[in-house]
Enzyme design. Structure first.
Site, PDB file in Angstrom:
ATOM      1  N   HIS A 177      -2.498  -3.118  -2.076  1.00 24.55           N
ATOM      2  CA  HIS A 177      -2.407  -4.123  -3.132  1.00 24.55           C
ATOM      3  C   HIS A 177      -3.746  -4.073  -3.868  1.00 24.55           C
ATOM      4  O   HIS A 177      -4.745  -4.611  -3.391  1.00 24.55           O
ATOM      5  CB  HIS A 177      -2.167  -5.501  -2.506  1.00 24.55           C
ATOM      6  N   HIS A 230       2.890  -1.925  -6.672  1.00 26.09           N
ATOM      7  CA  HIS A 230       3.101  -2.578  -7.978  1.00 26.09           C
ATOM      8  C   HIS A 230       2.030  -2.257  -9.024  1.00 26.09           C
ATOM      9  O   HIS A 230       1.365  -3.155  -9.555  1.00 26.09           O
ATOM     10  CB  HIS A 230       3.247  -4.092  -7.810  1.00 26.09           C
ATOM     11  N   ASP A 303       9.232  -5.684  -5.100  1.00 29.95           N
ATOM     12  CA  ASP A 303       8.298  -6.769  -4.774  1.00 29.95           C
ATOM     13  C   ASP A 303       9.047  -8.108  -4.763  1.00 29.95           C
ATOM     14  O   ASP A 303       8.559  -9.130  -5.245  1.00 29.95           O
ATOM     15  CB  ASP A 303       7.125  -6.812  -5.752  1.00 29.95           C
TER      16      ASP A 303
END
Length: 428
Positions: A177, A230, A303
């Site tokens: 992340h 992401h 996600d």
């Protein structure tokens, strides 16, 4: 188990073919097939894909069953055409031990709607200070291969290096992340013109890009695998493209919402648009689409981040970050990638089934639609268009940014090893 004959489906968007399922396996693919006593599914005009695989799902159990459970989350997954999901580690307690990941894995087995592969935490308690029991989680019944502190960044370079070294021993991958915490303190949305006009704390693109740059260099130094969760900025695309050109073992994902939505929507102050990383600019959206099309970005991952009503229906600053996505992902990809001509359906199968299964080592998933393969399949009515109504979601949460929006495509059937989990758009 009985035989099922899927008649006239466009396999991966190609010419119409018949697919015969016998038990848990695809028995035959061809034209003019017949099978005595088989259940026939008339699929003319529809597209048949391998079952979708999501490398980034939040199922919330254990600890936040008010948001989602493994059962409700896998029902949502089946509704969206998924046969395998990877469950993120930010549960309560955190999935940082063999015991917790095995609990999630067993709950997935019991659900019967979708295979669940737990993702193990990189650090104890997601605190970023000490490596979790990576080896024990890998050797557990769950067989964890993907590790992530998603929701938090592994911001310490030494810890990140050690994690990459550790997972290299068994071919695992660290999914990062990418968010430099000191650059995003108090951040509420993308840093840019809109945040300045609204007076909301900005989340700068460089906070993502600087971590990605560091981590691809660490992966190169260690000779290990790193996956970027992401990815959301045009700058991040260029860094990943550069890293791949050097032969660094990096993969990356993009979410459906980052392919469609922009920070202009935040002008409404509706917390349904609050997500981490934040919605970016139109320039970023176009760069992400192009990168997914040319393979710089490897996969689409949802996600899926369910939250109860009270965590979203409040003032912007107090609202939780995240959106549900399992039940709308394929429609958004059709809207942004297929209907725009950037990808064909074979490309969708690659980005949403083959490659995520490969990255996560999902045995039996992401396989060709051919004889002898597991019958993990998804049938899609691509001609359908309809408005999104979250009241009909299988997920326990309703925090979708697409409510009332017209989107194309509808998953009509999903099969998990030959067992129908979704029939005519309804869960079995």
């Amino acid at each position: 188990m009985s035989k099922i004959l899927i008649r006239g489906a466009k396999v991966l968007g190609g010419e119409p073919q018949d697919v015969l399922i016998d038990g848990a396996t695809i028995a035959e693919v061809g034209t003019g097939l017949s099978a005595e006593g088989a259940e026939v599914v008339e699929a003319a005009g529809q597209v048949l894909l391998p079952g979708l695989v999501d490398l980034h799902t939040h199922l919330r159990e254990p600890g936040r069953e008010d948001s989602e459970t493994v059962l409700t989350g896998t029902r949502a997954a089946a509704s969206g055409g998924y046969t395998n999901v990877f469950a993120m580690a930010n549960t309560f307690p955190v999935a940082d031990t063999a015991g917790v990941v095995e609990q999630v894995w067993r709950l997935g087995k019991e659900s019967g709607y979708c295979d669940v592969q737990p993702i193990g935490a990189v650090t104890v308690g997601l605190e970023g200070a000490k490596l979790a029991e990576l080896g024990a989680m890998h050797e557990s019944a769950a067989g964890v291969t993907v590790f992530s502190d998603d929701g938090k960044c592994v911001h310490d370079a030494v810890i990140m290096r050690r994690a990459l070294e550790y997972v290299k021993a068994f071919g695992g991958v660290v999914a990062q992340h990418a968010q430099e915490p000191r650059l995003t303190e108090g951040a509420q949305m993308n840093e840019g013109v809109v945040s300045a006009e609204l007076g909301l704390g900005g989340w700068p693109a460089v906070a993502e890009e600087s971590i990605i740059a560091r981590d691809v260099l660490l992966a190169e130094h260690v000779g290990s695998r790193v996956h970027i969760c992401h990815l959301s900025t045009a700058g991040s695309v260029e860094i990943v493209r550069w890293a791949k050109s050097r032969g660094i073992d990096v993969t990356a994902e993009v979410t459906p919402h980052h392919l469609l939505l922009t920070d202009e929507l935040v002008r409404s102050y509706d917390p349904v648009y609050k997500v981490n990383p934040p919605l970016r600019t139109e320039r970023d959206v176009l760069a992400l689409r192009e990168a997914l099309a040319d393979g710089t970005i490897d996969i689409v991952a949802t996600d899926h981040a369910p939250h109860p009503h009270e965590d979203k229906d409040c003032e912007w600053a107090a609202a939780a970050m995240g959106m549900v996505g399992l039940e709308t992902a394929l429609s958004v990809v059709q809207e942004t990638m297929v209907d725009t001509g950037l990808l064909d359906w074979a490309g969708v199968a690659d980005r949403m089934s083959f490659k995520p299964a490969q990255i996560g080592q999902a045995t039996g998933h992401g396989r060709p639609v051919s004889a002898g393969e597991p019958a993990n399949l998804t049938l899609v009515d691509t001609a359908y268009r309809g408005r999104v109504d979250p009241a009909g979601f299988a997920s326990r949460s309703r925090n979708t940014p697409y409510e009332g929006r017209e989107l194309p495509g509808r998953v009509t059937h999903t099969w998990l090893r030959g067992k129908a989990t979704l029939v005519d758009g309804k869960l079995t």
